[in-house]
Every structure is written in C-alpha cells, then in structure tokens.
Motif scaffolding. Structure first.
Motif, short mmCIF file in Angstrom:
data_model
loop_
_atom_site.label_atom_id
_atom_site.label_comp_id
_atom_site.label_asym_id
_atom_site.label_seq_id
_atom_site.Cartn_x
_atom_site.Cartn_y
_atom_site.Cartn_z
N ILE A 12 0.84 -1.21 0.00
CA ILE A 12 0.00 0.00 0.00
C ILE A 12 0.87 1.25 0.00
CG2 ILE A 12 -1.66 1.35 1.35
CD1 ILE A 12 -2.77 -1.35 2.38
N LEU A 13 1.91 1.26 0.83
CA LEU A 13 2.78 2.43 0.93
C LEU A 13 3.50 2.71 -0.39
CD1 LEU A 13 4.28 1.84 4.50
CD2 LEU A 13 2.74 3.69 3.82
N GLU A 14 4.02 1.66 -1.03
CA GLU A 14 4.71 1.85 -2.30
C GLU A 14 3.74 2.31 -3.38
OE1 GLU A 14 7.81 1.98 -2.75
OE2 GLU A 14 8.54 1.11 -0.87
N THR A 15 2.52 1.80 -3.35
CA THR A 15 1.50 2.25 -4.30
C THR A 15 1.13 3.70 -4.04
OG1 THR A 15 0.58 0.00 -4.44
CG2 THR A 15 -0.82 1.81 -5.20
N ALA A 16 0.98 4.06 -2.78
CA ALA A 16 0.65 5.44 -2.41
C ALA A 16 1.75 6.39 -2.86
CB ALA A 16 0.44 5.54 -0.90
N LEU A 17 3.00 5.95 -2.76
CA LEU A 17 4.12 6.79 -3.20
C LEU A 17 3.96 7.15 -4.68
CD1 LEU A 17 6.93 8.03 -2.66
CD2 LEU A 17 7.91 5.84 -3.32
N GLY A 24 -0.06 14.44 -6.66
CA GLY A 24 0.06 15.32 -5.50
C GLY A 24 -0.88 14.91 -4.38
N TYR A 25 -0.64 15.47 -3.22
CA TYR A 25 -1.41 15.09 -2.03
C TYR A 25 -2.90 15.40 -2.17
CZ TYR A 25 -3.04 15.07 2.84
OH TYR A 25 -3.73 14.81 3.99
N HIS A 26 -3.23 16.62 -2.58
CA HIS A 26 -4.63 17.06 -2.58
C HIS A 26 -5.48 16.34 -3.61
CE1 HIS A 26 -3.99 20.08 0.46
NE2 HIS A 26 -3.01 20.62 -0.23
N LEU A 27 -4.91 15.95 -4.74
CA LEU A 27 -5.68 15.29 -5.79
C LEU A 27 -5.64 13.77 -5.69
CD1 LEU A 27 -4.82 17.51 -8.91
CD2 LEU A 27 -6.84 17.59 -7.44
N THR A 28 -4.93 13.26 -4.70
CA THR A 28 -4.87 11.81 -4.49
C THR A 28 -5.82 11.43 -3.36
OG1 THR A 28 -2.55 11.71 -5.19
CG2 THR A 28 -3.39 9.85 -3.93
N SER A 29 -6.80 10.61 -3.67
CA SER A 29 -7.77 10.17 -2.66
C SER A 29 -7.44 8.76 -2.18
CB SER A 29 -9.19 10.19 -3.24
OG SER A 29 -9.30 9.20 -4.25
N LEU A 30 -8.03 8.39 -1.07
CA LEU A 30 -7.85 7.02 -0.58
C LEU A 30 -8.47 6.02 -1.56
CD1 LEU A 30 -8.46 7.33 3.27
CD2 LEU A 30 -6.30 7.06 2.06
N HIS A 35 -7.71 1.57 -5.22
CA HIS A 35 -7.89 1.00 -6.55
C HIS A 35 -6.55 0.61 -7.16
CE1 HIS A 35 -9.64 0.33 -10.51
NE2 HIS A 35 -8.69 1.10 -11.02
N ALA A 36 -5.56 1.50 -7.04
CA ALA A 36 -4.23 1.23 -7.62
C ALA A 36 -3.56 0.06 -6.92
CB ALA A 36 -3.36 2.48 -7.51
N ALA A 37 -3.83 -0.10 -5.62
CA ALA A 37 -3.22 -1.20 -4.84
C ALA A 37 -3.98 -2.51 -4.99
CB ALA A 37 -3.15 -0.81 -3.36
N GLY A 38 -5.17 -2.46 -5.61
CA GLY A 38 -5.95 -3.66 -5.81
C GLY A 38 -6.59 -4.18 -4.54
N ILE A 39 -6.97 -3.25 -3.63
CA ILE A 39 -7.63 -3.65 -2.39
C ILE A 39 -8.88 -2.80 -2.21
CG2 ILE A 39 -5.47 -4.33 -1.29
CD1 ILE A 39 -5.59 -1.70 0.29
N SER A 40 -9.73 -3.20 -1.26
CA SER A 40 -10.92 -2.42 -0.96
C SER A 40 -10.56 -1.21 -0.10
CB SER A 40 -11.95 -3.27 -0.21
OG SER A 40 -11.45 -3.60 1.09
N LYS A 41 -11.44 -0.22 -0.08
CA LYS A 41 -11.19 0.93 0.77
C LYS A 41 -11.18 0.51 2.24
CE LYS A 41 -12.48 5.80 1.27
NZ LYS A 41 -13.43 6.86 0.84
N GLY A 42 -12.02 -0.47 2.59
CA GLY A 42 -12.03 -0.99 3.96
C GLY A 42 -10.69 -1.62 4.31
N GLY A 43 -10.09 -2.32 3.34
CA GLY A 43 -8.77 -2.91 3.56
C GLY A 43 -7.72 -1.84 3.79
N LEU A 44 -7.88 -0.70 3.11
CA LEU A 44 -6.95 0.41 3.30
C LEU A 44 -7.10 1.00 4.70
CD1 LEU A 44 -4.82 2.08 1.75
CD2 LEU A 44 -6.64 3.63 1.07
#
Length: 202
Positions: A12-17, A24-30, A35-44
């Motif tokens: 998750i951290l490497e995907t978030a990077l 950028g921070y403001h345009l990047t949502s959880l 989605h990019a990490a292939g997990i559910s938002k609950g998993g995040l």
C-alpha cells in the motif's frame, strides 16, 4: 500472518508513493490508492485511519529505509573524517536510486508548511538529521581531526544545503546531477573543517 499484513502494508505504501508523486497530495484520494493497490477501501482503512496518517507513515517508512542504508555503510568506521566522507558518498549514491522518495519528500515539505502535524514530523526529521551530523563533527573535534566553534551550526549548514539542492532539482529543469552536486556541497564543508584544523586560512 503478521508477515503477510506487513507485506500488504508495504505494498500500500509503495502504491501510495506512486499516486502521490503522480497527482500530488490534494488530488490523491484514498479511493485512488485503494484501486491502484488492488484492495478495498475498507482494507486500506484497516492499516491507515486517514490519508494524513498514510502520508506520514509513508514518509517515516521510506525515510527509515534511506537512513538505515546510509548508516549501514558508515557504521564501524572510527576515523571521523572518513566516516563523514563515506556517509556523504553513500548518501549521494543511494539518492540516485531513490529519486521517487525525494520527489515525495518535496511534496511532504510543501504540505508541512500548512499542516501542523506534518510540520512536526519534518521538525523531528530535521532534529534527527542535524544531530547525526553534529555527532560526527563533535567526534572529529574530540580527536583533533576537525575544528568548529559550534558543531550544531555546521550540522545545520549541511542540512540546509541538502534541502536546497533537493528543492531546486525537483522544481527546475536541472543541469546537474543530484547526487554529485550534493556530494560537492558536503565535501566542501568537510575540506573547510579539516583546513581550519590544520591552521591554514579559510
């Protein structure tokens, strides 16, 4: 199971990077990160309570990895001048392989200008970094290798030069190599410390 959870967290951290570096921070949502990490938002949310918490953990996670690599090369070297030289040399080389983190670092600094929690994380990093350099310089002074009226002032100069070259590199079309330029700055300080110790003029 613990190793599996840790691996998922690192993924998750490497995907978030990558996401933070792309938009950028403001345009990047959880949602985007999940989605990019292939997990559910609950998993995040299982690993991170908020985007801010993830942002800070990413800084700490990659920052620790970077510093551990640098310290591993300098650990055990007794001569302060050699230890500082190796520290700088390896830091510069590692930077070349971690420019994704340095780009993120710049974003982190920018957000910290307005976010008090992130500002405190940056303050802690500043204090740790200057303390590391100050310790090497003080060791050199004690062994007669360096001379400096105030090791903390020199350590701050090292930090300020480092931040300056990083900030410039990622905000212009650079005509220099990041690691090489960083090494030039620090090695000039090293030569000044040793030159003053020998009694020669600055």
């Amino acid at each position: 199971m613990a190793r599996g959870r840790e691996n998922r967290k690192e993924h998750i951290l490497e995907t978030a990077l990558r996401c933070f570096n792309e938009t950028g921070y403001h345009l990047t949502s959880l949602d985007t990160i999940a989605h990019a990490a292939g997990i559910s938002k609950g998993g995040l949310y299982y690993h991170f309570q908020s985007k801010n918490a993830l942002f800070i953990e990413l800084f700490n996670y990659r920052g620790r990895k970077y510093l551990e690599q640098v310290h591993a090369y300098a650990r055990g070297i007794k001569d302060p001048a050699e230890r500082l030289a190796v520290f700088v040399s390896r830091a510069s080389n590692i930077l070349k392989d971690n420019q994704d983190f340095m780009r993120f670092f710049l974003e982190f600094m920018a957000i910290g200008a307005r976010d008090t929690e992130i500002r405190q994380v940056m303050t802690d990093y500043y204090k740790m970094s200057t303390a590391n350099f100050s310790s090497i310089i003080e060791d050199g002074i004690a062994n007669g290798v360096f001379y400096a009226e105030n090791s903390c002032d020199v350590a701050r100069a090292v930090y300020f030069l480092s931040m300056g070259v990083f900030f410039t590199y990622f905000t212009i079309n650079p005509d220099f190599n990041l690691g090489d330029q960083h090494a030039i700055h620090i090695n000039n300080i090293l030569r000044a410390l040793k030159r003053t110790a020998s009694g020669s003029p600055d």
